[in-house]
Design an enzyme around this catalytic site. Structure first.
Site, PDB file in Angstrom:
ATOM      1  N   ASP A   1      48.889  36.509  42.962  1.00 59.06           N
ATOM      2  CA  ASP A   1      47.884  37.542  42.672  1.00 59.06           C
ATOM      3  C   ASP A   1      47.148  37.822  43.978  1.00 59.06           C
ATOM      4  O   ASP A   1      45.930  37.660  44.075  1.00 59.06           O
ATOM      5  CB  ASP A   1      46.921  37.059  41.584  1.00 59.06           C
ATOM      6  CG  ASP A   1      45.982  38.156  41.091  1.00 59.06           C
ATOM      7  OD1 ASP A   1      46.240  39.341  41.390  1.00 59.06           O
ATOM      8  OD2 ASP A   1      44.986  37.832  40.424  1.00 59.06           O
TER       9      ASP A   1
ATOM     10  N   ASN B   1      40.671  37.489  46.015  1.00 56.88           N
ATOM     11  CA  ASN B   1      41.212  36.128  45.940  1.00 56.88           C
ATOM     12  C   ASN B   1      41.417  35.465  47.298  1.00 56.88           C
ATOM     13  O   ASN B   1      42.121  34.456  47.408  1.00 56.88           O
ATOM     14  CB  ASN B   1      42.524  36.132  45.162  1.00 56.88           C
ATOM     15  CG  ASN B   1      42.305  36.467  43.705  1.00 56.88           C
ATOM     16  OD1 ASN B   1      41.210  36.294  43.178  1.00 56.88           O
ATOM     17  ND2 ASN B   1      43.337  36.967  43.045  1.00 56.88           N
TER      18      ASN B   1
ATOM     19  N   ASP C   1      41.928  31.396  42.868  1.00 58.64           N
ATOM     20  CA  ASP C   1      42.598  31.985  41.699  1.00 58.64           C
ATOM     21  C   ASP C   1      44.116  31.944  41.854  1.00 58.64           C
ATOM     22  O   ASP C   1      44.787  32.974  41.897  1.00 58.64           O
ATOM     23  CB  ASP C   1      42.109  33.416  41.458  1.00 58.64           C
ATOM     24  CG  ASP C   1      40.674  33.452  40.964  1.00 58.64           C
ATOM     25  OD1 ASP C   1      40.158  32.395  40.540  1.00 58.64           O
ATOM     26  OD2 ASP C   1      40.050  34.524  41.005  1.00 58.64           O
TER      27      ASP C   1
END
Length: 243
Positions: free
Chosen positions: A167, A172, A185
């Site tokens: 992701d 992040n 994350d």
């Protein structure tokens, strides 16, 4: 990242995590409907993530793995109870890629974002707890009844040979004035194909900067010699089919 002070009863969390929260002040820092995230301002700053049972185990294992390589925070504790998972991690000092000091210098941001992705993809894969990310993605598509034969037109065979974030978006990555501090994350990571992360890197720059003009800076910083145009097309199509 947003932080709103809230009242929170620490007695509701498992004892193994509760012990780290004495005298802390809590701030809601949630950015997803799937999990509640609290910034815990105590003796040492930390984050507590709460989500449905079984949903945070992968993030815990990937965070532990990447912390060993000094690119992720320490996952201090993880507990899975009857209804919920609890993940307690140290807070990385800095701001995410969407913070003002970063987003206000988009060229430098795109370059740093590509450079740090290359660092992630250069890590050794040995010991990674999830080794077949592409197979997982293809199985997910099959479970949705998607005909994947369309991917054959790109003449590309996906290779699970690098550590991917899963992701790779600007919220992040944590930096301090563009100095890398850590990835967060990591619940979609594993050993996968680099072009999956590259797609999301292009996507987030376009989404957060509201233009695609920084795409080439990002790709140059990553290194075009390690990319395959057909590979990027392959994963662009796969993601669009499954989104």
């Amino acid at each position: 990242m947003k932080r709103t002070e809230v009242s929170f009863d620490r007695e509701t969390v498992p004892l193994t995590i509760r012990q780290y929260m004495k005298g802390a002040t809590f701030y809601d820092s949630s950015c997803s409907e799937n999990a509640r995230t609290l910034f815990v301002s105590g003796a040492e700053p930390a984050f507590l993530k709460i989500s449905k049972r079984g949903s945070l185990e992968r993030e815990y294992k990937m965070t532990k793995f990447l912390h060993k390589h000094n690119v992720a925070p320490n996952a201090i504790a993880y507990e899975s109870e009857l209804k919920y998972d609890y993940l307690f991690t140290e807070a990385v000092r800095g701001e995410d890629g969407t913070a003002g000091p970063h987003i206000e210098n988009p060229s430098k941001l795109a370059s740093a974002f590509g450079e740090y992705l290359k660092i992630l993809h250069s890590l050794p894969t040995e010991g990674c707890p999830y080794s077949n990310r592409t197979t997982e993605l293809l199985n997910e598509a099959n479970s949705k009844g998607i005909d994947l034969s369309i991917l054959k037109e790109y003449g590309y065979s996906a290779i699970d040979n690098v550590i991917i974030h899963g992701d790779y978006c600007l919220p992040n990555i944590i930096m301090d004035n563009f100095s890398f501090k850590g990835f967060i994350d990591l619940g979609y990571g594993g050993v996968g194909d680099r072009h999956y992360d590259i797609y999301w890197g292009i996507w987030t720059l376009n989404y957060n900067l509201k233009t695609d003009k920084y795409r080439e800076i990002f790709l140059d910083a990553y290194g075009r010699s390690d990319m395959d145009h057909n590979g990027l097309n392959y994963f662009t199509k796969l993601i669009k089919l499954t989104d």
